[in-house]
Design a protein around this motif. Structure first.
Motif, PDB file in Angstrom:
ATOM      1  N   ALA A   1      66.011  33.407 -65.234  1.00 24.21           N
ATOM      2  CA  ALA A   1      66.663  33.746 -66.501  1.00 24.21           C
ATOM      3  C   ALA A   1      66.102  32.845 -67.590  1.00 24.21           C
ATOM      4  O   ALA A   1      65.654  31.713 -67.317  1.00 24.21           O
ATOM      5  N   TRP A   2      66.141  33.347 -68.829  1.00 25.37           N
ATOM      6  CA  TRP A   2      65.695  32.543 -69.968  1.00 25.37           C
ATOM      7  C   TRP A   2      66.820  31.597 -70.392  1.00 25.37           C
ATOM      8  O   TRP A   2      67.994  31.938 -70.291  1.00 25.37           O
ATOM      9  N   PRO A   3      66.502  30.398 -70.883  1.00 25.69           N
ATOM     10  CA  PRO A   3      67.531  29.399 -71.187  1.00 25.69           C
ATOM     11  C   PRO A   3      68.598  29.887 -72.177  1.00 25.69           C
ATOM     12  O   PRO A   3      69.788  29.616 -71.989  1.00 25.69           O
ATOM     13  N   GLU A   4      68.165  30.607 -73.219  1.00 20.47           N
ATOM     14  CA  GLU A   4      69.148  31.014 -74.230  1.00 20.47           C
ATOM     15  C   GLU A   4      70.124  32.056 -73.694  1.00 20.47           C
ATOM     16  O   GLU A   4      71.175  32.295 -74.316  1.00 20.47           O
ATOM     17  N   GLN A   5      69.799  32.692 -72.567  1.00 19.57           N
ATOM     18  CA  GLN A   5      70.676  33.714 -71.995  1.00 19.57           C
ATOM     19  C   GLN A   5      71.329  33.262 -70.682  1.00 19.57           C
ATOM     20  O   GLN A   5      72.027  34.056 -70.039  1.00 19.57           O
ATOM     21  N   LEU A   6      71.119  32.008 -70.299  1.00 21.62           N
ATOM     22  CA  LEU A   6      71.561  31.533 -68.988  1.00 21.62           C
ATOM     23  C   LEU A   6      73.002  31.033 -69.035  1.00 21.62           C
ATOM     24  O   LEU A   6      73.322  30.082 -69.768  1.00 21.62           O
ATOM     25  N   ALA A   7      73.860  31.660 -68.237  1.00 16.95           N
ATOM     26  CA  ALA A   7      75.251  31.209 -68.085  1.00 16.95           C
ATOM     27  C   ALA A   7      75.339  30.288 -66.865  1.00 16.95           C
ATOM     28  O   ALA A   7      74.660  30.506 -65.856  1.00 16.95           O
ATOM     29  N   VAL A   8      76.199  29.265 -66.965  1.00 17.29           N
ATOM     30  CA  VAL A   8      76.319  28.285 -65.875  1.00 17.29           C
ATOM     31  C   VAL A   8      77.695  28.343 -65.205  1.00 17.29           C
ATOM     32  O   VAL A   8      77.926  27.620 -64.231  1.00 17.29           O
ATOM     33  N   SER A   9      78.590  29.157 -65.753  1.00 16.30           N
ATOM     34  CA  SER A   9      79.927  29.273 -65.146  1.00 16.30           C
ATOM     35  C   SER A   9      80.434  30.686 -65.367  1.00 16.30           C
ATOM     36  O   SER A   9      79.993  31.386 -66.289  1.00 16.30           O
ATOM     37  N   PRO A  10      81.376  31.127 -64.564  1.00 15.99           N
ATOM     38  CA  PRO A  10      81.892  32.496 -64.711  1.00 15.99           C
ATOM     39  C   PRO A  10      82.590  32.738 -66.032  1.00 15.99           C
ATOM     40  O   PRO A  10      82.696  33.900 -66.462  1.00 15.99           O
ATOM     41  N   ASP A  11      83.074  31.694 -66.697  1.00 13.61           N
ATOM     42  CA  ASP A  11      83.769  31.902 -67.972  1.00 13.61           C
ATOM     43  C   ASP A  11      82.820  32.011 -69.155  1.00 13.61           C
ATOM     44  O   ASP A  11      83.251  32.016 -70.304  1.00 13.61           O
ATOM     45  N   GLY A  12      81.500  32.077 -68.937  1.00 13.56           N
ATOM     46  CA  GLY A  12      80.542  32.359 -70.010  1.00 13.56           C
ATOM     47  C   GLY A  12      79.907  31.149 -70.651  1.00 13.56           C
ATOM     48  O   GLY A  12      79.186  31.306 -71.652  1.00 13.56           O
ATOM     49  N   ILE A  13      80.148  29.954 -70.165  1.00 14.07           N
ATOM     50  CA  ILE A  13      79.494  28.773 -70.746  1.00 14.07           C
ATOM     51  C   ILE A  13      77.998  28.877 -70.461  1.00 14.07           C
ATOM     52  O   ILE A  13      77.577  29.119 -69.337  1.00 14.07           O
ATOM     53  N   ARG A  14      77.184  28.651 -71.508  1.00 16.50           N
ATOM     54  CA  ARG A  14      75.730  28.758 -71.371  1.00 16.50           C
ATOM     55  C   ARG A  14      75.132  27.363 -71.247  1.00 16.50           C
ATOM     56  O   ARG A  14      75.753  26.354 -71.594  1.00 16.50           O
ATOM     57  N   VAL A  15      73.888  27.341 -70.821  1.00 18.45           N
ATOM     58  CA  VAL A  15      73.234  26.060 -70.620  1.00 18.45           C
ATOM     59  C   VAL A  15      73.042  25.334 -71.941  1.00 18.45           C
ATOM     60  O   VAL A  15      73.025  24.094 -71.986  1.00 18.45           O
ATOM     61  N   GLY A  16      72.939  26.067 -73.018  1.00 10.28           N
ATOM     62  CA  GLY A  16      72.795  25.413 -74.317  1.00 10.28           C
ATOM     63  C   GLY A  16      74.058  24.727 -74.786  1.00 10.28           C
ATOM     64  O   GLY A  16      73.994  23.906 -75.709  1.00 10.28           O
ATOM     65  N   ASP A  17      75.203  25.065 -74.173  1.00  9.39           N
ATOM     66  CA  ASP A  17      76.463  24.423 -74.548  1.00  9.39           C
ATOM     67  C   ASP A  17      76.682  23.105 -73.813  1.00  9.39           C
ATOM     68  O   ASP A  17      77.629  22.371 -74.152  1.00  9.39           O
TER      69      ASP A  17
ATOM     70  N   ARG B   1      68.208  17.489 -69.881  1.00 12.56           N
ATOM     71  CA  ARG B   1      66.935  17.241 -70.563  1.00 12.56           C
ATOM     72  C   ARG B   1      65.815  16.823 -69.615  1.00 12.56           C
ATOM     73  O   ARG B   1      64.632  17.012 -69.907  1.00 12.56           O
ATOM     74  N   HIS B   2      66.166  16.236 -68.459  1.00 13.46           N
ATOM     75  CA  HIS B   2      65.141  15.856 -67.485  1.00 13.46           C
ATOM     76  C   HIS B   2      64.942  16.917 -66.409  1.00 13.46           C
ATOM     77  O   HIS B   2      64.163  16.699 -65.477  1.00 13.46           O
ATOM     78  N   ILE B   3      65.666  18.014 -66.517  1.00 12.61           N
ATOM     79  CA  ILE B   3      65.607  19.040 -65.477  1.00 12.61           C
ATOM     80  C   ILE B   3      65.037  20.354 -66.012  1.00 12.61           C
ATOM     81  O   ILE B   3      64.177  20.977 -65.374  1.00 12.61           O
ATOM     82  N   LEU B   4      65.508  20.779 -67.172  1.00 14.61           N
ATOM     83  CA  LEU B   4      65.140  22.089 -67.725  1.00 14.61           C
ATOM     84  C   LEU B   4      64.374  21.909 -69.025  1.00 14.61           C
ATOM     85  O   LEU B   4      64.494  20.880 -69.696  1.00 14.61           O
ATOM     86  N   LEU B   5      63.594  22.941 -69.382  1.00 15.96           N
ATOM     87  CA  LEU B   5      62.877  22.988 -70.661  1.00 15.96           C
ATOM     88  C   LEU B   5      63.565  24.006 -71.552  1.00 15.96           C
ATOM     89  O   LEU B   5      63.460  25.209 -71.324  1.00 15.96           O
ATOM     90  N   LEU B   6      64.288  23.486 -72.557  1.00 15.63           N
ATOM     91  CA  LEU B   6      65.027  24.378 -73.455  1.00 15.63           C
ATOM     92  C   LEU B   6      64.304  24.580 -74.776  1.00 15.63           C
ATOM     93  O   LEU B   6      64.472  25.617 -75.432  1.00 15.63           O
ATOM     94  N   LYS B   7      63.543  23.623 -75.223  1.00 15.23           N
ATOM     95  CA  LYS B   7      62.819  23.688 -76.497  1.00 15.23           C
ATOM     96  C   LYS B   7      61.674  22.687 -76.452  1.00 15.23           C
ATOM     97  O   LYS B   7      61.723  21.742 -75.640  1.00 15.23           O
ATOM     98  N   PRO B   8      60.630  22.841 -77.241  1.00 14.30           N
ATOM     99  CA  PRO B   8      60.450  23.914 -78.244  1.00 14.30           C
ATOM    100  C   PRO B   8      59.902  25.205 -77.642  1.00 14.30           C
ATOM    101  O   PRO B   8      59.910  26.242 -78.276  1.00 14.30           O
ATOM    102  N   ASP B   9      59.353  25.096 -76.398  1.00 12.68           N
ATOM    103  CA  ASP B   9      58.780  26.279 -75.747  1.00 12.68           C
ATOM    104  C   ASP B   9      59.537  26.500 -74.444  1.00 12.68           C
ATOM    105  O   ASP B   9      59.156  25.985 -73.399  1.00 12.68           O
ATOM    106  N   PRO B  10      60.618  27.277 -74.467  1.00 10.34           N
ATOM    107  CA  PRO B  10      61.449  27.432 -73.267  1.00 10.34           C
ATOM    108  C   PRO B  10      60.667  28.048 -72.119  1.00 10.34           C
ATOM    109  O   PRO B  10      59.769  28.873 -72.311  1.00 10.34           O
ATOM    110  N   ALA B  11      61.010  27.604 -70.897  1.00 14.03           N
ATOM    111  CA  ALA B  11      60.412  28.147 -69.674  1.00 14.03           C
ATOM    112  C   ALA B  11      61.487  28.851 -68.861  1.00 14.03           C
ATOM    113  O   ALA B  11      62.673  28.477 -68.925  1.00 14.03           O
ATOM    114  N   PRO B  12      61.124  29.884 -68.106  1.00 17.13           N
ATOM    115  CA  PRO B  12      62.129  30.580 -67.289  1.00 17.13           C
ATOM    116  C   PRO B  12      62.732  29.632 -66.251  1.00 17.13           C
ATOM    117  O   PRO B  12      62.034  28.814 -65.647  1.00 17.13           O
ATOM    118  N   ILE B  13      64.046  29.756 -66.046  1.00 19.02           N
ATOM    119  CA  ILE B  13      64.790  28.870 -65.151  1.00 19.02           C
ATOM    120  C   ILE B  13      65.145  29.628 -63.882  1.00 19.02           C
ATOM    121  O   ILE B  13      65.613  30.774 -63.938  1.00 19.02           O
TER     122      ILE B  13
END
Length: 477
Positions: free
Chosen positions: A131-147, A154-166
């Motif tokens: 999934a792409w970072p801006e569309q990735l939910a981390v919990s059933p209640d809709g919290i996204r990874v960007g929240d 920051r040491h695990i995922l690449l969210l910006k400036p060039d997001p990578a698929p997670i």
């Protein structure tokens, strides 16, 4: 296809070089893409297996912990800056918006699932997805990874400036408890690694192709430029222009050709001068014995024999003069200039009309680049023939896209079709011509043809549909 094939050597060689380079680039790109695809697929499978082994160890570790310790341990991981995976515990499966289906992503998921099922014997509830970072939910209640707090990911995922698929791995530890793992592939941008049309690859290929095409064009141009100079020199020499010597530059073959052409031009010029001197000498040397024979013939008592001698000597004298005239008239040394045809033809028409001939001409306003005296001689020869062998003559001029045509038509009986081809040969006279002009030698058309060809043109002879012979001079426009 022949109509699309260029005519110039520069265009042909350039087209062949461009087509060859393009075909080479396409073939090389296809082979390179196939090899890159195979290598990339192997690398992705190896990376997915390595990642699957790490995920299986993490799943076994969390499954071995008491449920009450799992949240505490996850919190400690987050405060320490994270691990290889972003880890979360949820009450149920999180619905994910997956990336568009791609072969490499399916290859990675297939290898990862095979590794997990092999290391986690009996594991049946596995959910794997990219999934792409801006569309990735981390919990059933809709919290996204960007929240989430930045320190957690920051040491695990690449969210910006060039997001990578997670990559997201979800598995049920026990009923009602789902382990959520999110991480990146060892090569985060693996989906672009086998794309032959990526921007950076296109830029490199485009720059290399442009450099090769430029160098090829410059090389072809350097090869064809001496050939163009050689062609111009040959054309100028054919028109009796004093063209400068060809520069001895370029490849060895071009230099040899230029030197050979220069030597040939010198030999031809020497031959022409020798021919002129030979004819002039022959004419001068023959006139003296001819004159002496004429004086001796006057001393003959037999009138009939004396007349036969005088006729033969007159004919011989005329042949000598005609040969000398043929050499001189076909070799008029002039510089080409812009010639307005109306004044030139008007003067010849006026002279013919003063002599009692019927000649018609309408002004055309056309000019042509030619040698004035030579062109006048050629048109004059055609006009003289038309007035000798026809009742009246007509001269017309018209401008075509590539040619200037000067037509001289007589209103005589015309010429048999089978005899037209021989009219341009010297000393050829038809019976009709001999009947109308005893003094002619049959050199006029040959001289005119030589002059016209020296201008790069053509002399065309044909019977007019309404009668008479139509002689057309075609000169380059």
């Amino acid at each position: 296809m022949r109509s699309f094939w260029p005519q110039s050597l520069l265009a042909r060689l350039s087209l062949v070089m461009v087509a060859g380079l393009l075909l080479t680039q396409v073939a090389g790109s296809v082979l390179w893409t196939m090899q890159l695809r195979d290598k990339t697929e192997a690398d992705v499978q190896s990376a997915a297996q390595y990642l699957g082994q790490g995920a299986a160890s993490s799943i076994r570790f969390f499954r071995s912990l008491p449920p009450s310790y799992r949240s505490l341990l996850i919190q400690q991981f987050r405060e320490m800056g994270g691990t290889r995976f972003y880890v979360a515990l949820n009450r149920g499966e999180v619905a994910l918006q997956q990336i568009a289906p791609q072969p490499l992503a399916q290859t990675a998921l297939g290898a990862l699932e095979a590794t997990l099922r092999n290391d986690l014997a009996g594991e049946s509830r596995l959910r794997l997805a990219f999934a792409w970072p801006e569309q990735l939910a981390v919990s059933p209640d809709g919290i996204r990874v960007g929240d989430l707090p930045e320190a957690w990911v920051r040491h695990i995922l690449l969210l910006k400036p060039d997001p990578a698929p997670i990559l997201v791995i979800q598995t049920e530890l026990e009923p009602g408890n789902w382990l959520y793992l999110a991480t990146l592939m060892p090569n985060p941008y693996f989906l672009n690694s086998n794309d032959p049309l990526s921007r950076d690859k296109l830029v490199v290929q485009g720059v290399s192709l442009a450099v090769l095409l430029l160098l090829s064009f410059l090389m072809v141009r350097s090869i064809t430029r001496p050939l163009a100079a050689l062609s111009d020199a040959a054309e100028a020499f054919g028109k009796d222009d004093h063209a400068p010597a060809l520069p001895a530059s370029g490849s060895r073959e071009i230099v040899s050709t230029a030197r050979a052409f220069g030597a040939m031009r010198e030999r031809i010029a020497k031959y022409i001068k020798d021919r002129e001197r030979l004819f002039i000498s022959i004419s001068h040397d023959l006139r003296t014995p001819i004159t002496r024979l004429k004086l001796r013939a006057e001393l003959l008592d037999d009138d009939a024999l004396r007349e036969e001698f005088e006729e033969d000597l007159d004919e011989l004298d005329m042949m000598v003069k005609g040969a000398l005239q043929c050499v001189k008239d076909s070799d008029i040394h002039e510089n080409p200039t812009e010639v307005k045809l109306d004044p030139l033809i008007r003067r010849m028409v006026r002279s013919a009309q003063l002599a009692g001939h019927n000649v018609a001409y309408a002004d055309s306003g056309v000019a042509v680049r030619a040698k004035p005296l030579a062109l006048k001689r050629a048109i004059g020869n055609l006009l003289d023939n038309a007035l000798y062998y026809g009742e009246r003559a007509e001269i017309s001029v018209r401008a075509l896209p590539a040619w200037i045509e000067i037509a001289v038509r007589d209103h005589g009986p015309g010429v048999p079709e089978e005899a037209i081809a021989s009219l341009l040969e010297p000393y050829v006279r038809l019976s009709h011509g001999r009947a109308h002009n005893d003094a002619g030698l049959g050199l006029g058309l040959g001289i005119a043809n030589g002059i016209v060809e020296g201008h790069g043109g053509q002399l065309l002879l044909a019977n007019h549909p309404d009668g008479g012979l139509n002689a057309v001079i075609r000169l380059p426009a």
